[in-house]
Design a protein around this motif. Structure first.
Motif, PDB file in Angstrom:
ATOM      1  N   LYS A   3       0.866  -1.178   0.000  1.00 31.32           N
ATOM      2  CA  LYS A   3       0.000   0.000   0.000  1.00 31.32           C
ATOM      3  C   LYS A   3       0.899   1.222   0.000  1.00 31.32           C
ATOM      4  O   LYS A   3       1.777   1.360   0.856  1.00 31.32           O
ATOM      5  N   ILE A   4       0.688   2.084  -0.971  1.00 31.88           N
ATOM      6  CA  ILE A   4       1.434   3.332  -1.068  1.00 31.88           C
ATOM      7  C   ILE A   4       0.503   4.451  -0.635  1.00 31.88           C
ATOM      8  O   ILE A   4      -0.584   4.612  -1.195  1.00 31.88           O
ATOM      9  N   GLU A   5       0.932   5.199   0.372  1.00 31.78           N
ATOM     10  CA  GLU A   5       0.198   6.384   0.814  1.00 31.78           C
ATOM     11  C   GLU A   5       1.063   7.586   0.478  1.00 31.78           C
ATOM     12  O   GLU A   5       2.177   7.712   0.981  1.00 31.78           O
ATOM     13  N   ILE A  16      -0.402  13.356 -11.413  1.00 32.76           N
ATOM     14  CA  ILE A  16      -0.192  12.030 -10.827  1.00 32.76           C
ATOM     15  C   ILE A  16      -1.249  11.051 -11.331  1.00 32.76           C
ATOM     16  O   ILE A  16      -0.935   9.905 -11.657  1.00 32.76           O
ATOM     17  N   LYS A  17      -2.497  11.488 -11.451  1.00 32.33           N
ATOM     18  CA  LYS A  17      -3.530  10.608 -12.011  1.00 32.33           C
ATOM     19  C   LYS A  17      -3.184  10.201 -13.444  1.00 32.33           C
ATOM     20  O   LYS A  17      -3.364   9.050 -13.829  1.00 32.33           O
ATOM     21  N   LEU A  28      -7.367   3.795  -6.976  1.00 31.09           N
ATOM     22  CA  LEU A  28      -6.818   4.997  -6.345  1.00 31.09           C
ATOM     23  C   LEU A  28      -7.885   5.597  -5.450  1.00 31.09           C
ATOM     24  O   LEU A  28      -9.006   5.827  -5.893  1.00 31.09           O
ATOM     25  N   SER A  29      -7.547   5.823  -4.196  1.00 34.57           N
ATOM     26  CA  SER A  29      -8.437   6.529  -3.267  1.00 34.57           C
ATOM     27  C   SER A  29      -7.794   7.858  -2.923  1.00 34.57           C
ATOM     28  O   SER A  29      -6.583   7.941  -2.714  1.00 34.57           O
ATOM     29  N   LYS A  58      -3.757  19.343   1.967  1.00 37.77           N
ATOM     30  CA  LYS A  58      -3.002  18.339   1.216  1.00 37.77           C
ATOM     31  C   LYS A  58      -3.983  17.290   0.709  1.00 37.77           C
ATOM     32  O   LYS A  58      -5.126  17.249   1.130  1.00 37.77           O
ATOM     33  N   LEU A  59      -3.515  16.436  -0.180  1.00 34.52           N
ATOM     34  CA  LEU A  59      -4.283  15.281  -0.610  1.00 34.52           C
ATOM     35  C   LEU A  59      -3.537  14.030  -0.186  1.00 34.52           C
ATOM     36  O   LEU A  59      -2.308  13.964  -0.263  1.00 34.52           O
ATOM     37  N   LYS A  60      -4.289  13.046   0.253  1.00 33.84           N
ATOM     38  CA  LYS A  60      -3.713  11.752   0.595  1.00 33.84           C
ATOM     39  C   LYS A  60      -4.182  10.762  -0.472  1.00 33.84           C
ATOM     40  O   LYS A  60      -5.379  10.566  -0.657  1.00 33.84           O
TER      41      LYS A  60
END
Length: 113
Positions: A3-5, A16-17, A28-29, A58-60
């Motif tokens: 899992k990459i956070e 990034i998307k 992707l969440s 920020k976005l996680k």
């Protein structure tokens, strides 16, 4: 599986998307969060009084990938999220023991693909 956070600047999400789509990474969440690190926040004057905002938006991103995809995904996120300024973000990687696709009950790597 891993899992990459990734904690990133909101304006970097589109790039990034796009790169994740090119890598055929489908799951992707995204969460909108507030965070504090070396960037420290900012100060504003509200009705004549100084107000210090210690948290920044920020976005996680949470992505589960196969073990052989981890380094490529990390490299591409770093490449696209980089500005060179404090506050570019962080990436954390953790092990995933199992995954289950609810619809088909597939388990493991096939549930992620």
């Amino acid at each position: 599986m891993k899992k990459i956070e990734a904690f990133i600047r909101p304006e970097k999400l589109g790039d990034i998307k796009e790169i994740l789509n090119q890598l055929n990474i489908n799951g992707l969440s995204i969460s909108q969060i507030m965070g504090a690190g070396n960037q420290k926040g900012w100060k504003e004057f509200v009705r004549g009084a100084e107000v210090e905002y210690n948290f920044l938006p920020k976005l996680k991103l949470e992505i589960v990938v196969l073990d052989n995809q981890v380094e490529t995904v990390i490299d591409k996120i770093c490449e696209k999220a980089y500005t060179g300024d404090v506050g570019d973000g962080k990436i954390f990687v953790s092990d995933i023991i199992d995954a289950v696709r609810i619809r088909t009950r597939e388990r493991g790597d096939t549930a992620v693909l």
